[in-house]
Design a protein around this motif. Structure first.
Motif, mmCIF file in Angstrom:
data_model
loop_
_atom_site.group_PDB
_atom_site.id
_atom_site.type_symbol
_atom_site.label_atom_id
_atom_site.label_comp_id
_atom_site.label_asym_id
_atom_site.label_seq_id
_atom_site.Cartn_x
_atom_site.Cartn_y
_atom_site.Cartn_z
ATOM 1 N N TYR A 74 -2.497 6.507 -0.415
ATOM 2 C CA TYR A 74 -1.580 5.412 -0.748
ATOM 3 C C TYR A 74 -1.962 4.668 -2.031
ATOM 4 C CZ TYR A 74 0.985 1.040 -0.451
ATOM 5 O OH TYR A 74 1.769 -0.034 -0.751
ATOM 6 N N PRO A 75 -3.217 4.247 -2.197
ATOM 7 C CA PRO A 75 -3.538 3.505 -3.423
ATOM 8 C C PRO A 75 -3.486 4.346 -4.690
ATOM 9 C CG PRO A 75 -5.511 3.881 -2.127
ATOM 10 C CD PRO A 75 -4.354 4.291 -1.270
ATOM 11 N N LEU A 76 -3.561 5.669 -4.566
ATOM 12 C CA LEU A 76 -3.447 6.510 -5.754
ATOM 13 C C LEU A 76 -2.052 6.436 -6.353
ATOM 14 C CD1 LEU A 76 -5.337 9.729 -4.580
ATOM 15 C CD2 LEU A 76 -6.162 7.984 -6.168
ATOM 16 N N ILE A 77 -1.059 6.147 -5.512
ATOM 17 C CA ILE A 77 0.321 6.102 -5.981
ATOM 18 C C ILE A 77 0.770 4.683 -6.288
ATOM 19 C CG2 ILE A 77 2.726 6.579 -5.332
ATOM 20 C CD1 ILE A 77 1.767 8.939 -3.726
ATOM 21 N N ASP A 78 0.498 3.750 -5.391
ATOM 22 C CA ASP A 78 1.053 2.411 -5.541
ATOM 23 C C ASP A 78 0.129 1.434 -6.249
ATOM 24 O OD1 ASP A 78 3.775 1.581 -4.218
ATOM 25 O OD2 ASP A 78 3.034 3.283 -3.087
ATOM 26 N N TRP A 86 -9.827 -0.586 -3.759
ATOM 27 C CA TRP A 86 -11.063 -0.032 -3.213
ATOM 28 C C TRP A 86 -11.209 -0.317 -1.723
ATOM 29 C CZ3 TRP A 86 -13.846 3.639 -5.144
ATOM 30 C CH2 TRP A 86 -13.847 3.852 -6.539
ATOM 31 N N THR A 87 -10.576 -1.399 -1.258
ATOM 32 C CA THR A 87 -10.644 -1.705 0.172
ATOM 33 C C THR A 87 -9.988 -0.601 0.987
ATOM 34 O OG1 THR A 87 -10.567 -4.070 -0.319
ATOM 35 C CG2 THR A 87 -10.052 -3.405 1.938
ATOM 36 N N LEU A 88 -8.808 -0.147 0.528
ATOM 37 C CA LEU A 88 -8.119 0.932 1.227
ATOM 38 C C LEU A 88 -8.905 2.232 1.150
ATOM 39 C CD1 LEU A 88 -4.394 0.283 0.173
ATOM 40 C CD2 LEU A 88 -5.497 -0.254 2.353
ATOM 41 N N PHE A 89 -9.472 2.523 -0.033
ATOM 42 C CA PHE A 89 -10.287 3.731 -0.176
ATOM 43 C C PHE A 89 -11.453 3.718 0.808
ATOM 44 C CE2 PHE A 89 -8.567 4.543 -4.521
ATOM 45 C CZ PHE A 89 -8.279 5.884 -4.344
ATOM 46 N N THR A 90 -12.156 2.593 0.850
ATOM 47 C CA THR A 90 -13.314 2.466 1.732
ATOM 48 C C THR A 90 -12.901 2.602 3.188
ATOM 49 O OG1 THR A 90 -14.357 0.972 0.138
ATOM 50 C CG2 THR A 90 -15.254 0.998 2.370
ATOM 51 N N GLY A 91 -11.776 1.960 3.535
ATOM 52 C CA GLY A 91 -11.281 2.070 4.907
ATOM 53 C C GLY A 91 -10.916 3.497 5.257
#
Length: 435
Positions: free
Chosen positions: A211-215, A219-224
């Motif tokens: 998701y964060p790669l597109i929108d 780093w919080t989402l990556f870590t999660g």
């Protein structure tokens, strides 16, 4: 004679369903800007038109196969086709990008129900040499469908509307459902129970990473996402009937094959997307013209796949894969000066030279009882790689509107693929035996 005709018709029905589902994985790559121009929304929605399909497709493929084992492959296959038809209708009638992206996700889920059943149903209908001949149609149909998606999307969008690219699935699905009596029922003798927690953990973890790669970079989402995947790994080790066979990771070559597949298909599909975006958004070409730009890419793949399978791999073995990656890299470097037919043709030749030896080498390191799980996992990471390629290369392009900037990471991914391919350990057989 009558039975032979019935089986042939049933095989055609299965292949039609497989082609339809695989086509839709790439059909929005050319039509994406046209869809965005009509429906509006954020620029990143163009990437989600494809990623929303391939992400659930990737994450639910193995679970879809398990459902066929438990409930019956014919039943799950027909249910998947019916859901796919309804989701396609939803795509065609979508009033905004949110509805379209949601319907695309349902399409991906339905594909995960359909695709795993086709091989099992073919095996239920054929035996011996006839089975080999029937399965021989599977590869060409899937490969041709995958590379034809952008061109078909371009033709339908230019001649009718982008909505027609989805609406055409409805009569095809209805025809497949009408032929349901041709298909045998089949299920596993000792089916493995579903790993619902494992499916949810894997889907959540990968979703949080993509998701964060597109929108937005978070780093919080990556870590999660990474933490959830670690939990998934521990869950698989402790579960009696895991979603993924843990023993596969005892082979040094198989994890390398998974990474290789992810990187390769990220390049293959990401490059197609950014070339089309460059043609339409920067060069001002129409949908059909930009779709035709990809013909050398698709044609090169078709020609080199045939040459590799018939002549090169039997003679030179897995080394052909490195020749393919070298040509792919050369094509990408040439395309940095603009995507002329020559550059895309060279890159397409590289695609076909790589794919034929790759899959046989990847599966040669696993034991017979692991083959089903290994094949399902390879198919899953193929779709995951498609999602990541769309996300990463598409984001780089949309932020700078520079083809060169987007192709630099593509070239880096090819170099990484060369490294991971070298780490794959093929079975100790002759080159001819690996085909």
């Amino acid at each position: 004679m009558q039975e032979t005709k019935i089986r042939a018709a049933a095989l055609g029905t299965l292949l039609a369903a497989e082609a339809m589902n695989v086509l839709d994985a790439t059909i929005t790559q050319v039509a994406g800007p046209a869809i965005h121009a009509e429906l509006g929304g954020a620029a990143s929605d163009i990437q989600w038109f494809g990623a929303a399909y391939t992400l659930p497709f990737a994450m639910l493929l193995i679970t879809g196969g398990r459902l066929g084992d438990l409930l019956g492959r014919r039943r799950v296959f027909l249910a998947g086709v019916a859901v796919f038809a309804l989701a396609s209708l939803g795509c065609a009638l979508a009033p905004d990008t949110g509805v379209l992206i949601g319907a695309r996700a349902v399409q991906g889920l339905a594909s995960a129900l359909v695709i795993p059943q086709t091989i099992g149903l073919i095996k239920a209908m054929y035996t011996g040499p006839a089975l080999s001949a029937a399965l021989g149609w599977n590869g060409p149909v899937v490969g041709l469908s995958a590379v034809s998606g952008p061109l078909l999307g371009a033709l339908l969008t230019d001649l009718v509307s982008w909505r027609a690219a989805f609406l055409v699935n409805v009569p095809i699905s209805l025809a497949i459902l009408a032929a349901r009596r041709l298909l045998p029922e089949d299920r596993a003798a000792n089916p493995v129970r579903l790993d619902v927690p494992g499916t949810l953990l894997a889907s959540l973890g990968v979703g949080l990473l993509v998701y964060p790669l597109i929108d937005r970079w978070d780093w919080t989402l990556f870590t999660g996402g990474a933490a959830v995947l670690v939990v998934f790994g521990f869950h698989q080790r402790r579960r009696r009937n895991p979603l993924v066979e843990p023993s596969l990771f005892g082979h040094r070559g198989f994890p390398s094959a998974l990474v290789t597949s992810t990187l390769f298909f990220a390049v293959m599909n990401g490059v197609m997307l950014v070339v089309v975006l460059h043609q339409q958004l920067d060069e001002g070409l129409g949908v059909l013209a930009s779709g035709l730009t990809l013909l050398p890419w698709s044609g090169g793949l078709a020609v080199s796949s045939w040459l590799a399978g018939q002549w090169l791999v039997p003679r030179y073995g897995p080394r052909v894969a490195f020749a393919g990656l070298t040509l792919l890299l050369a094509g990408i470097l040439l395309a940095m000066a603009g995507p002329p037919p020559l550059a895309l043709g060279i890159g397409g030749l590289g695609l076909g030279l790589f794919t034929v030896p790759f899959f046989t080498t990847a599966l040669s390191v696993v034991r017979p009882h692991e083959t089903g799980s290994a094949a399902g996992l390879l198919n899953a990471v193929q779709q995951l790689g498609t999602t990541l390629g769309i996300a990463v290369l598409g984001t780089v392009f949309l932020r700078g509107h520079s083809l060169i900037q987007a192709l630099v990471p593509a070239a880096a991914l090819v170099l990484a693929t060369m490294v991971t391919t070298a780490l794959m350990r093929p079975a100790k057989t002759t080159a001819k035996a690996t085909v």
